[in-house]
Scaffold this motif. Structure first.
Motif, PDB file in Angstrom:
ATOM      1  N   ILE A  47      62.078  41.407  48.607  1.00 55.39           N
ATOM      2  CA  ILE A  47      62.083  39.960  48.874  1.00 55.39           C
ATOM      3  C   ILE A  47      60.701  39.375  48.654  1.00 55.39           C
ATOM      4  CG2 ILE A  47      62.290  38.244  50.717  1.00 55.39           C
ATOM      5  CD1 ILE A  47      64.580  39.961  51.862  1.00 55.39           C
ATOM      6  N   THR A  48      59.671  40.076  49.157  1.00 58.87           N
ATOM      7  CA  THR A  48      58.291  39.594  49.015  1.00 58.87           C
ATOM      8  C   THR A  48      57.933  39.407  47.545  1.00 58.87           C
ATOM      9  OG1 THR A  48      57.599  40.678  51.062  1.00 58.87           O
ATOM     10  CG2 THR A  48      55.864  40.126  49.461  1.00 58.87           C
ATOM     11  N   TYR A  49      58.288  40.386  46.696  1.00 58.47           N
ATOM     12  CA  TYR A  49      57.919  40.296  45.282  1.00 58.47           C
ATOM     13  C   TYR A  49      58.806  39.326  44.505  1.00 58.47           C
ATOM     14  CZ  TYR A  49      54.366  43.882  45.653  1.00 58.47           C
ATOM     15  OH  TYR A  49      53.223  44.574  45.974  1.00 58.47           O
ATOM     16  N   TYR A  50      60.074  39.157  44.910  1.00 60.20           N
ATOM     17  CA  TYR A  50      60.897  38.124  44.264  1.00 60.20           C
ATOM     18  C   TYR A  50      60.328  36.734  44.575  1.00 60.20           C
ATOM     19  CZ  TYR A  50      64.741  41.333  43.073  1.00 60.20           C
ATOM     20  OH  TYR A  50      65.516  42.330  42.528  1.00 60.20           O
ATOM     21  N   ILE A  51      59.936  36.531  45.824  1.00 60.75           N
ATOM     22  CA  ILE A  51      59.345  35.236  46.200  1.00 60.75           C
ATOM     23  C   ILE A  51      58.052  35.003  45.426  1.00 60.75           C
ATOM     24  CG2 ILE A  51      58.232  33.979  48.100  1.00 60.75           C
ATOM     25  CD1 ILE A  51      60.318  35.238  49.975  1.00 60.75           C
ATOM     26  N   ALA A  74      76.641  30.129  44.016  1.00 60.93           N
ATOM     27  CA  ALA A  74      77.992  30.492  44.449  1.00 60.93           C
ATOM     28  C   ALA A  74      77.944  31.559  45.528  1.00 60.93           C
ATOM     29  CB  ALA A  74      78.809  30.987  43.254  1.00 60.93           C
ATOM     30  N   ARG A  75      77.050  32.535  45.359  1.00 58.10           N
ATOM     31  CA  ARG A  75      76.946  33.617  46.341  1.00 58.10           C
ATOM     32  C   ARG A  75      76.516  33.074  47.708  1.00 58.10           C
ATOM     33  NH1 ARG A  75      74.038  36.382  43.456  1.00 58.10           N
ATOM     34  NH2 ARG A  75      75.630  37.662  42.458  1.00 58.10           N
ATOM     35  N   ALA A  76      75.551  32.135  47.681  1.00 58.27           N
ATOM     36  CA  ALA A  76      75.094  31.547  48.945  1.00 58.27           C
ATOM     37  C   ALA A  76      76.215  30.743  49.610  1.00 58.27           C
ATOM     38  CB  ALA A  76      73.873  30.671  48.699  1.00 58.27           C
ATOM     39  N   PHE A  77      76.944  29.953  48.839  1.00 55.54           N
ATOM     40  CA  PHE A  77      78.056  29.185  49.405  1.00 55.54           C
ATOM     41  C   PHE A  77      79.142  30.120  49.935  1.00 55.54           C
ATOM     42  CE2 PHE A  77      76.691  25.587  46.467  1.00 55.54           C
ATOM     43  CZ  PHE A  77      76.281  24.763  47.506  1.00 55.54           C
ATOM     44  N   ASP A  78      79.405  31.193  49.208  1.00 56.01           N
ATOM     45  CA  ASP A  78      80.429  32.153  49.617  1.00 56.01           C
ATOM     46  C   ASP A  78      80.071  32.772  50.969  1.00 56.01           C
ATOM     47  OD1 ASP A  78      82.659  33.716  49.540  1.00 56.01           O
ATOM     48  OD2 ASP A  78      82.157  34.752  47.675  1.00 56.01           O
ATOM     49  N   LYS A  79      78.814  33.167  51.118  1.00 50.99           N
ATOM     50  CA  LYS A  79      78.370  33.791  52.373  1.00 50.99           C
ATOM     51  C   LYS A  79      78.461  32.830  53.561  1.00 50.99           C
ATOM     52  CE  LYS A  79      75.045  37.202  50.589  1.00 50.99           C
ATOM     53  NZ  LYS A  79      73.595  37.566  50.566  1.00 50.99           N
ATOM     54  N   SER A  80      78.269  31.543  53.274  1.00 50.43           N
ATOM     55  CA  SER A  80      78.300  30.552  54.356  1.00 50.43           C
ATOM     56  C   SER A  80      79.695  29.948  54.535  1.00 50.43           C
ATOM     57  CB  SER A  80      77.276  29.445  54.096  1.00 50.43           C
ATOM     58  OG  SER A  80      77.551  28.792  52.864  1.00 50.43           O
ATOM     59  N   LEU A  86      69.875  38.961  49.006  1.00 53.59           N
ATOM     60  CA  LEU A  86      69.061  39.556  50.071  1.00 53.59           C
ATOM     61  C   LEU A  86      68.785  38.611  51.232  1.00 53.59           C
ATOM     62  CD1 LEU A  86      66.455  41.410  47.815  1.00 53.59           C
ATOM     63  CD2 LEU A  86      68.358  42.434  49.054  1.00 53.59           C
ATOM     64  N   LEU A  87      68.681  37.314  50.962  1.00 53.74           N
ATOM     65  CA  LEU A  87      68.379  36.354  52.017  1.00 53.74           C
ATOM     66  C   LEU A  87      69.661  35.849  52.671  1.00 53.74           C
ATOM     67  CD1 LEU A  87      65.650  34.153  50.247  1.00 53.74           C
ATOM     68  CD2 LEU A  87      65.268  35.999  51.902  1.00 53.74           C
ATOM     69  N   SER A  88      69.530  35.336  53.872  1.00 48.10           N
ATOM     70  CA  SER A  88      70.672  34.662  54.491  1.00 48.10           C
ATOM     71  C   SER A  88      70.978  33.414  53.685  1.00 48.10           C
ATOM     72  CB  SER A  88      70.339  34.280  55.935  1.00 48.10           C
ATOM     73  OG  SER A  88      69.354  33.254  55.946  1.00 48.10           O
ATOM     74  N   PRO A  89      72.243  32.974  53.678  1.00 50.80           N
ATOM     75  CA  PRO A  89      72.578  31.786  52.876  1.00 50.80           C
ATOM     76  C   PRO A  89      71.791  30.559  53.317  1.00 50.80           C
ATOM     77  CG  PRO A  89      74.421  32.414  54.303  1.00 50.80           C
ATOM     78  CD  PRO A  89      73.438  33.538  54.337  1.00 50.80           C
ATOM     79  N   GLU A 142      66.650  35.224  37.238  1.00 50.63           N
ATOM     80  CA  GLU A 142      67.175  36.451  37.850  1.00 50.63           C
ATOM     81  C   GLU A 142      66.631  36.641  39.266  1.00 50.63           C
ATOM     82  OE1 GLU A 142      65.779  36.215  34.936  1.00 50.63           O
ATOM     83  OE2 GLU A 142      66.985  37.177  33.377  1.00 50.63           O
ATOM     84  N   ALA A 143      65.435  36.111  39.529  1.00 50.63           N
ATOM     85  CA  ALA A 143      64.866  36.234  40.867  1.00 50.63           C
ATOM     86  C   ALA A 143      65.699  35.447  41.879  1.00 50.63           C
ATOM     87  CB  ALA A 143      63.415  35.758  40.870  1.00 50.63           C
ATOM     88  N   TYR A 144      66.168  34.250  41.489  1.00 46.38           N
ATOM     89  CA  TYR A 144      67.059  33.490  42.377  1.00 46.38           C
ATOM     90  C   TYR A 144      68.338  34.283  42.632  1.00 46.38           C
ATOM     91  CZ  TYR A 144      64.173  29.388  41.234  1.00 46.38           C
ATOM     92  OH  TYR A 144      63.149  28.506  41.067  1.00 46.38           O
ATOM     93  N   ASP A 145      68.882  34.846  41.553  1.00 43.69           N
ATOM     94  CA  ASP A 145      70.134  35.602  41.664  1.00 43.69           C
ATOM     95  C   ASP A 145      69.987  36.738  42.663  1.00 43.69           C
ATOM     96  OD1 ASP A 145      72.754  36.135  41.060  1.00 43.69           O
ATOM     97  OD2 ASP A 145      72.324  37.192  39.195  1.00 43.69           O
ATOM     98  N   ASN A 146      68.903  37.489  42.561  1.00 46.71           N
ATOM     99  CA  ASN A 146      68.721  38.638  43.450  1.00 46.71           C
ATOM    100  C   ASN A 146      68.359  38.227  44.871  1.00 46.71           C
ATOM    101  OD1 ASN A 146      69.325  40.419  41.383  1.00 46.71           O
ATOM    102  ND2 ASN A 146      67.199  40.631  40.734  1.00 46.71           N
ATOM    103  N   LEU A 147      67.601  37.146  45.008  1.00 45.45           N
ATOM    104  CA  LEU A 147      67.291  36.672  46.361  1.00 45.45           C
ATOM    105  C   LEU A 147      68.547  36.186  47.075  1.00 45.45           C
ATOM    106  CD1 LEU A 147      63.901  34.761  45.938  1.00 45.45           C
ATOM    107  CD2 LEU A 147      64.345  36.718  47.441  1.00 45.45           C
ATOM    108  N   SER A 148      69.494  35.657  46.327  1.00 41.20           N
ATOM    109  CA  SER A 148      70.738  35.200  46.959  1.00 41.20           C
ATOM    110  C   SER A 148      71.512  36.368  47.560  1.00 41.20           C
ATOM    111  CB  SER A 148      71.605  34.450  45.945  1.00 41.20           C
ATOM    112  OG  SER A 148      72.145  35.342  44.973  1.00 41.20           O
TER     113      SER A 148
END
Length: 453
Positions: A309-313, A368-374, A332-335, A324-330
């Motif tokens: 997460i630290t290195y993606y940020i 989509a992944r963030a919306f799905d999780k929430s 690992l992070l909470s929505p 791709e960094a947004y994709d992978n952070l979605s």
């Protein structure tokens, strides 16, 4: 990059031999050879008083340029043009003297005058290209360089400058067109093969790229950029060991060569060794986006999620367009955290016409992944639908890269492969774990990836 500036041009020689030159010019030439600048000036001043013909003034002017006496060279060459106004060679030399004296507009006027006398004077066309390039007039520079190689198909320096400008303007097809012409007329020019290889790589024509890089290395085995770029293509096409071999050649000569280090890190199988190489790259170049993102994906893969997460940020701080960094952070992070930190950036990128459809597909998937999780399923469905539409326009380079990867798999595991018949020979028997979407496959992968092996 192989570019040679105007100051390195070979100047045209006069046809008269030194034995036929007046004594003052011969004495000046002798003084020049022994580094006696005062001796050169003394004898040329005496020559000037004898009202010499244009050819001797031309010779004197070029000699003065050799010893960096540009103002005096302009004086002699101007007199030469007055005595012979129809010599493109003298006009060209006068243009060089003005250029070296930082009188660029006067230099351009002389080159244009030379071209009015001889429209195919390749050196004047080339030097006008240099002036236009330095003034930011790229299209005019490209036109000049093209005209120079059209006039002289063996003009190596003009090809190199043309390739550089075409590369900066993204005209890959033209680099290939003129690159093929260059290697036809200059079959021992390693830089033309290198430029051609770069363009084939950009178009994902990896076989042709490999051939060009290998030819460049065959001509000049010490050309490290060819080794480095060949290693990148070999890694892309699944030939990791060959890529490592070429990286080692580069790193033996330049231990801190960033491109070779990054390719080596991508090739080595041991995650800790790979991490160590990326750490070295980031020590040398803390703002290297590629190394930062690749280290993040490595940490993600081996289960060190907090560090990932630290290195993606950090990647997005350095370059907000690394989708791709947004994709992978979605993943690992909470929505809530993901949407709070990155939703506006993603929406801006989706409105940006310079962002490719492929990259917009990645962005829609991450949203989509963030919306799905929430549990916002309607928005998730909308984003998934948009992402799928865009992914159908997948980049050709990704398809070709995947085909190389699949070919590599089939070479090791052909369709008739029977692991149960080779258990005594094999150190590893592959096991494939599959599952339906939303059934916990990602969690299973992450748990398995935390194992040391």
């Amino acid at each position: 990059d192989g570019t040679q500036e105007l100051t390195n041009l070979q100047r045209l020689k006069p046809t008269m031999s030194i034995n036929e030159l007046p004594k003052y010019l011969k004495r000046a030439e002798t003084a020049r050879k022994r580094g006696d600048i005062n001796g050169v000036l003394h004898n040329l001043n005496k020559l000037n008083k004898k009202a010499p013909p244009a050819e001797l003034l031309y010779k004197a002017g070029t000699m003065l340029m050799e010893i960096k006496q540009f103002t005096k060279a302009i004086s002699f060459l101007t007199k030469a043009t007055e005595k012979n106004s129809q010599s493109a060679t003298i006009q060209y030399a006068l243009g060089n003297a003005y250029y070296f004296n930082q009188e660029v507009e006067s230099a351009a006027t002389c080159y244009q005058q030379a071209l009015s006398i001889d429209p195919k004077h390749a050196e004047s066309l080339h030097n006008l290209g240099i002036i236009n390039r330095d003034q930011g007039l790229r299209e005019q520079a490209i036109t000049n360089f093209v005209a120079a190689v059209d006039s002289n198909p063996q003009y190596q320096q003009a090809y190199h400058n043309l390739f550089n400008e075409l590369n900066l303007s993204g005209q890959t097809d033209l680099i290939i067109q003129y690159g093929l012409r260059a290697i036809e007329h200059l079959p021992q020019d390693h830089l033309s093969f290198w430029h051609l290889g770069n363009s084939y790589t950009h178009k994902a024509n990896f076989k042709e790229a490999i051939d060009c890089y290998q030819k460049s290395i065959q001509i000049n085995s010490k050309f490290l950029d060819a080794h480095s770029n060949l290693a990148i293509v070999l890694e892309t096409t699944g030939n990791q060991q060959q890529a490592i071999d070429h990286c080692k050649i580069v790193l033996k000569q330049v231990p801190n060569h960033l491109s070779a280090l990054k390719t080596m890190a991508a090739c080595v199988e041991n995650p800790q060794e790979s991490k160590g190489i990326y750490d070295k790259v980031l020590t040398l170049a803390p703002n290297d986006v590629t190394a930062t993102f690749n280290l993040a994906t490595l940490l993600h893969r081996i289960g060190d999620f907090d560090a990932a997460i630290t290195y993606y940020i950090r990647t997005l701080e350095l370059s907000p367009g690394v989708v791709e960094a947004y994709d992978n952070l979605s993943k690992l992070l909470s929505p809530e955290q993901f949407q709070r930190q990155y939703e506006q950036s993603i929406l801006s990128l989706l409105e940006d016409n310079s962002v490719s459809d492929e990259n917009k597909g990645h962005l829609y998937f991450s949203m989509a992944r963030a919306f799905d999780k929430s549990d916002n399923y309607s928005e998730a469905l909308r984003c998934y639908t948009q992402a799928n539409k865009l992914r159908r326009c997948e980049n050709i380079s990704e398809r070709i890269s995947s085909s190389f990867y699949l070919k590599h798999i089939l070479e090791h595991y052909p369709l008739d492969y029977r692991p149960d018949l080779k258990m005594e020979e094999a150190s590893h028997i592959p096991i494939f774990i599959i599952g339906m979407p939303r059934s916990g496959t990602t969690l299973m992968e992450q748990v398995l990836c935390t194992h040391d092996e």
